[in-house]
Design a protein around this motif. Structure first.
Motif, PDB file in Angstrom:
ATOM      1  N   ASP A  71       0.817  -1.218   0.000  1.00  0.00           N
ATOM      2  CA  ASP A  71       0.000   0.000   0.000  1.00  0.00           C
ATOM      3  C   ASP A  71       0.849   1.265   0.000  1.00  0.00           C
ATOM      4  OD1 ASP A  71      -2.270  -1.535   0.016  1.00  0.00           O
ATOM      5  OD2 ASP A  71      -2.547  -1.436   2.196  1.00  0.00           O
ATOM      6  N   THR A  72       2.035   1.182   0.605  1.00  0.00           N
ATOM      7  CA  THR A  72       2.849   2.394   0.772  1.00  0.00           C
ATOM      8  C   THR A  72       4.035   2.478  -0.185  1.00  0.00           C
ATOM      9  OG1 THR A  72       4.123   1.313   2.535  1.00  0.00           O
ATOM     10  CG2 THR A  72       2.205   2.630   3.195  1.00  0.00           C
ATOM     11  N   LEU A  73       4.544   1.313  -0.634  1.00  0.00           N
ATOM     12  CA  LEU A  73       5.723   1.291  -1.494  1.00  0.00           C
ATOM     13  C   LEU A  73       5.443   0.430  -2.722  1.00  0.00           C
ATOM     14  CD1 LEU A  73       8.399   0.772   1.305  1.00  0.00           C
ATOM     15  CD2 LEU A  73       8.027   2.866  -0.001  1.00  0.00           C
ATOM     16  N   PRO A  74       5.170   1.056  -3.857  1.00  0.00           N
ATOM     17  CA  PRO A  74       4.823   0.302  -5.074  1.00  0.00           C
ATOM     18  C   PRO A  74       5.903  -0.686  -5.506  1.00  0.00           C
ATOM     19  CG  PRO A  74       4.309   2.624  -5.341  1.00  0.00           C
ATOM     20  CD  PRO A  74       5.087   2.511  -4.068  1.00  0.00           C
ATOM     21  N   ALA A  75       7.164  -0.443  -5.145  1.00  0.00           N
ATOM     22  CA  ALA A  75       8.254  -1.324  -5.577  1.00  0.00           C
ATOM     23  C   ALA A  75       8.266  -2.643  -4.825  1.00  0.00           C
ATOM     24  CB  ALA A  75       9.601  -0.631  -5.392  1.00  0.00           C
ATOM     25  N   HIS A  76       7.467  -2.732  -3.783  1.00  0.00           N
ATOM     26  CA  HIS A  76       7.511  -3.942  -2.964  1.00  0.00           C
ATOM     27  C   HIS A  76       6.948  -5.162  -3.689  1.00  0.00           C
ATOM     28  CE1 HIS A  76       7.336  -6.596   0.457  1.00  0.00           C
ATOM     29  NE2 HIS A  76       6.046  -6.793   0.259  1.00  0.00           N
ATOM     30  N   SER A  77       7.698  -6.274  -3.620  1.00  0.00           N
ATOM     31  CA  SER A  77       7.226  -7.568  -4.135  1.00  0.00           C
ATOM     32  C   SER A  77       6.943  -8.465  -2.941  1.00  0.00           C
ATOM     33  CB  SER A  77       8.290  -8.219  -5.026  1.00  0.00           C
ATOM     34  OG  SER A  77       8.576  -7.398  -6.137  1.00  0.00           O
ATOM     35  N   PRO A  78       5.769  -9.068  -2.875  1.00  0.00           N
ATOM     36  CA  PRO A  78       5.417  -9.900  -1.714  1.00  0.00           C
ATOM     37  C   PRO A  78       6.463 -10.973  -1.451  1.00  0.00           C
ATOM     38  CG  PRO A  78       3.512  -9.553  -3.112  1.00  0.00           C
ATOM     39  CD  PRO A  78       4.679  -9.007  -3.868  1.00  0.00           C
ATOM     40  N   VAL A  79       6.742 -11.189  -0.175  1.00  0.00           N
ATOM     41  CA  VAL A  79       7.720 -12.181   0.244  1.00  0.00           C
ATOM     42  C   VAL A  79       7.004 -13.268   1.030  1.00  0.00           C
ATOM     43  CG1 VAL A  79       9.802 -12.618   1.605  1.00  0.00           C
ATOM     44  CG2 VAL A  79       9.560 -10.463   0.342  1.00  0.00           C
ATOM     45  N   ALA A  80       7.104 -14.505   0.543  1.00  0.00           N
ATOM     46  CA  ALA A  80       6.503 -15.635   1.239  1.00  0.00           C
ATOM     47  C   ALA A  80       7.519 -16.257   2.191  1.00  0.00           C
ATOM     48  CB  ALA A  80       6.024 -16.679   0.227  1.00  0.00           C
ATOM     49  N   PHE A  81       7.040 -17.115   3.068  1.00  0.00           N
ATOM     50  CA  PHE A  81       7.949 -17.760   4.014  1.00  0.00           C
ATOM     51  C   PHE A  81       9.023 -18.558   3.277  1.00  0.00           C
ATOM     52  CE2 PHE A  81       9.252 -21.320   6.712  1.00  0.00           C
ATOM     53  CZ  PHE A  81       9.654 -20.649   7.859  1.00  0.00           C
TER      54      PHE A  81
END
Length: 337
Positions: A71-81
């Motif tokens: 929501d706050t940083l568009p560059a973020h890619s989800p990180v799974a366990f």
């Protein structure tokens, strides 16, 4: 558990920031600590992957942090366990692909030997891992690179990045000296890395890398000749097509090799002298690969062969000029030498 969740949130933020302009503010110590935190995440994965209760709690925390960062940083890619198992790899790739990455990154990857050992970062486990290759070597240009192993491809890309970012020739030479020390006793491995570096990057970075590497090799007696001899003819031709600087240097080496051939009148063959590194047939094959490496390279190579033949007297008889016989062999395959 709350402390662990907080640390995980911090590492996820670190991974996201490593892809943004903010990374330009990182100094050498920050880069060092970033990799240490990434290693900590890998240890968490190893420790708790078989613990359902703890793993579920960590996954819930990761999910919340991913949502907030997205929501706050568009560059973020989800990180799974499961991604935590390769956290250092992900950080390394983010930094190498980030145009704002500081030169301090290269000081960590290729440390000055004067820096105490405890402040150095060991890349050996990263380089040999298949996932690092998949991430770093997924190039748009799918041209085959004959004779290069996976490890050499990855290390070559790192070396190219290090030389491009070194800033000065002196720093670039120190990087190469460091790689040479690390490859002591494994010179073929070093030559593969150098070849991969020359094939990496865009035209601009490639020109910088070629200039620095060739100057470094030419200041070491026989090093350039040893490199060319260690690399297969097809790879040398590919390097010549990619880099005019390498092409000029390589043809100089081929001429030096030719000067070490002498004609055996009794056997009617060209043979190497005691200092000769290659046979007549091997030399011919290398020129043939250059001629077959594209129209521009073919034209340049044939022009030089013609000039060398003329300088040697342009004889028609076999056994007088190695260049006459080599050109004839290339054109007609007439001489069985």
């Amino acid at each position: 558990m709350e402390a662990v969740q907080t640390q995980l949130r911090n590492v996820l933020e670190l991974l996201t920031f490593s892809q943004t302009e903010r990374v330009r503010e990182w100094d050498r110590l920050t880069v060092q600590r970033a990799f240490q935190w990434a290693e900590y995440c890998e240890q968490l994965h190893s420790r708790f992957q078989s613990n359902p209760a703890v793993r579920a709690a960590l996954e819930a925390g990761l999910s919340d942090t991913n949502r907030r960062l997205r929501d706050t940083l568009p560059a973020h890619s989800p990180v799974a366990f499961s991604d935590l198992a390769q956290c250092q790899h992900a950080l390394l790739v983010h930094l190498l692909r980030n145009p704002y990455a500081p030169s301090s990154l290269m000081q960590v990857l290729f440390p000055d030997p004067k820096i105490p050992q405890e402040f150095r970062f060991d890349l050996s486990s990263l380089i040999t891992c298949r996932s690092a290759f998949d991430l770093l070597c997924r190039a748009r240009d799918r041209t085959a690179r004959p004779g290069l192993r996976v490890e050499a491809e990855v290390r070559g890309k790192l070396l190219n990045a290090a030389l491009t970012r070194a800033g000065t020739d002196e720093r670039a030479r120190s990087v190469l000296d460091s790689v040479l020390r690390d490859s002591a006793g494994e010179m073929e491995r070093l030559y593969d890395i150098i070849a991969a570096a020359l094939l990496s990057g865009d035209d601009e970075s490639n020109a910088v890398t070629a200039r620095v590497i060739l100057a470094w090799l030419q200041h070491r007696d026989g090093a350039l000749s040893d490199l060319c001899r260690a690399l297969c003819p097809g790879l040398c031709a590919l390097l010549s097509r990619r880099s005019p600087e390498f092409n000029r240097a390589y043809r100089g080496v081929l001429k030096q090799w030719a000067s070490c051939l002498e004609y055996d009148v009794l056997e009617s063959v060209w043979v190497p002298t005691s200092e000769g590194p290659v046979t007549f047939n091997a030399l011919t094959d290398r020129f043939r690969d250059l001629i077959n490496a594209g129209a521009a390279l073919k034209e340049d190579t044939e022009r030089e062969l013609r000039a060398l033949t003329l300088a040697d007297g342009d004889f028609d008889e076999q056994g007088i000029s190695v260049w006459t016989d080599l050109t004839t062999r290339l054109n007609t395959g007439r001489f069985n030498v």
